[in-house]
Write an enzyme that holds these catalytic residues in place. Sequence first.
Site, mmCIF file in Angstrom:
data_model
loop_
_atom_site.group_PDB
_atom_site.id
_atom_site.type_symbol
_atom_site.label_atom_id
_atom_site.label_comp_id
_atom_site.label_asym_id
_atom_site.label_seq_id
_atom_site.Cartn_x
_atom_site.Cartn_y
_atom_site.Cartn_z
ATOM 1 N N ASP A 37 49.755 36.638 24.909
ATOM 2 C CA ASP A 37 49.139 37.287 26.057
ATOM 3 C C ASP A 37 49.844 38.626 26.244
ATOM 4 O O ASP A 37 50.880 38.874 25.625
ATOM 5 C CB ASP A 37 49.279 36.423 27.315
ATOM 6 C CG ASP A 37 48.239 36.730 28.382
ATOM 7 O OD1 ASP A 37 47.781 37.888 28.442
ATOM 8 O OD2 ASP A 37 47.901 35.823 29.162
ATOM 9 N N HIS A 38 49.275 39.491 27.049
ATOM 10 C CA HIS A 38 49.914 40.758 27.398
ATOM 11 C C HIS A 38 50.753 40.554 28.661
ATOM 12 O O HIS A 38 50.194 40.467 29.754
ATOM 13 C CB HIS A 38 48.868 41.846 27.652
ATOM 14 C CG HIS A 38 48.130 42.291 26.428
ATOM 15 N ND1 HIS A 38 46.767 42.475 26.406
ATOM 16 C CD2 HIS A 38 48.563 42.590 25.181
ATOM 17 C CE1 HIS A 38 46.392 42.871 25.200
ATOM 18 N NE2 HIS A 38 47.467 42.943 24.440
ATOM 19 N N HIS A 68 46.161 38.082 32.014
ATOM 20 C CA HIS A 68 45.087 37.094 31.849
ATOM 21 C C HIS A 68 44.351 37.296 30.526
ATOM 22 O O HIS A 68 43.129 37.170 30.451
ATOM 23 C CB HIS A 68 44.093 37.162 33.018
ATOM 24 C CG HIS A 68 44.681 36.805 34.342
ATOM 25 N ND1 HIS A 68 44.737 35.507 34.820
ATOM 26 C CD2 HIS A 68 45.269 37.562 35.298
ATOM 27 C CE1 HIS A 68 45.310 35.486 36.010
ATOM 28 N NE2 HIS A 68 45.653 36.722 36.319
ATOM 29 N N HIS A 69 45.103 37.591 29.461
ATOM 30 C CA HIS A 69 44.516 37.867 28.153
ATOM 31 C C HIS A 69 44.926 36.826 27.115
ATOM 32 O O HIS A 69 45.080 37.136 25.938
ATOM 33 C CB HIS A 69 44.947 39.263 27.665
ATOM 34 C CG HIS A 69 44.389 40.375 28.471
ATOM 35 N ND1 HIS A 69 44.866 41.676 28.388
ATOM 36 C CD2 HIS A 69 43.374 40.418 29.383
ATOM 37 C CE1 HIS A 69 44.189 42.452 29.212
ATOM 38 N NE2 HIS A 69 43.282 41.713 29.834
ATOM 39 N N LEU A 70 45.119 35.602 27.516
ATOM 40 C CA LEU A 70 45.595 34.566 26.617
ATOM 41 C C LEU A 70 44.671 34.422 25.406
ATOM 42 O O LEU A 70 43.448 34.352 25.547
ATOM 43 C CB LEU A 70 45.676 33.227 27.360
ATOM 44 C CG LEU A 70 46.387 32.099 26.622
ATOM 45 C CD1 LEU A 70 47.883 32.354 26.563
ATOM 46 C CD2 LEU A 70 46.099 30.768 27.303
#
Length: 477
Positions: A295-296, A416-418
């Site tokens: 994720d980021h 929220h970039h999983l």
Amino acid sequence: MPLHSDVLIVGAGSAGSVLAERLSADDRCRVTVVEAGPGPSDPRVAGQIADALRLPIGTASSVVRRYPTTLTDNPERHAQIMRGCVVGGSGAVNGGYFCRGLPSDFDSWGLTEWTWEQVLPHFRAIETDLDFSGPLHGSAGPIRVRRVSEFDGCTAQFVEAATAAGYRWLADLNGFTPSEPLPAGVGRVPLNIDGGTRLGPGGAFLQPALARPNLTLLTETRVRRVRIVDGRATAVQCIGPDGEQLLTADRIVLSAGAIGSAQLLMLSGVGPHRLLRAFDIEVVADLPVGMSTIDHPEWTLPVRWAETFNQPPLEVVLATPDGLELRPYTRGFGAMISGRRDDPADHPHIGVALMRPRSRGRVWLRSADPDVPPAIAHRYDSEPGDVEALREGVELARELAGAAAEGATASWSTSHHLCHTAPMGAGADAVVDPRCRVHGVDGLWVVDGSVLPAIPSRGPHATIVMTAHRAAEFIAG
């Protein structure tokens, strides 16, 4: 008799919506899409997902599902992450950011099916860019992309500060090639927002196709596991408004998102053998599902700048030479969700996100019960270099904000970039092959953010939409 399809797609999110439209364009192909959330005709939906100036993820939202996670281990920092649970998925509830992954991202994957030369036609096919034309941009795709043309409030202050600090202006963040890579600079975010209306893949791809007689959409229907017989996926067990149901298909595609698809794979016997046996799940394929998530990581810094109302949550970003993205969010988080203007403590903030992190997390089962959400650990602090890079990024944000950030404390957050829960590839760390087929299981594909071999150097939404557009060719073939 169970409903039988040529292709059954689990999840009507960004990837599933594109797959459904692409595959059902062949009228000989019977396509069924199963979605856990409500459909577009539900009166609760339109008012929440159409307004692109708000994030419909608050406690009153009926279009998201929440998952608990642990962001860091030392100390433990807990959070909730949200995923869209509605036709359109997370693409129906996000901020509209539609930056592509960089050309170098795809060429670094080392997969001949996914080089920049291979994916560019699909990026062009999914969009109509209303600001730019030419060989890098689409002009006839369903998703309309445009950028905010004039800035005020905190966005204007951020741009002025960044350019005064020597960062160049980047006219087109989707306009770079392998021979002309993205330099450091600040530029307007490409948005799938037009006239204040969010138009993601659910509205752009799936809804117009629902009139096709060979396309069936089942909403408020939760898939509980995939039935795999003699090494082949043959059906899904689900429960919907009319009770339990078995849906059979020749080809089954999981597009339930990085969390949902990983959970379904493990519940169905595809995953790390020790974990599955601990829950008495028969192991069909011993694969590293959820073992190396990415994720980021993001730190947020409140700033006392003027809020920007009646604009999307994010209008510009600053890309730094060391892989950070600074994001001047136009309002406070509470205001983005509620639309209220009367909370004096709800300031805009600058997000500092690390776009090429080394840290790896994990998603794993807590129960064999499909209704129990999986455990998630981001482990953002597992790589000291990542933490130091974020700290330096916050110092840059403080310099740009000046007096507006005095006394402010930065806090851990997530973009929220999983992704990367079922990565593509041919090695021991891969779950699906370069055509998105699950290793060791016939008739089963995964197409969503799960399969990205590495996290893109930009938010992944546009890349996920492109991935589905590209993968439809493999599934149809």
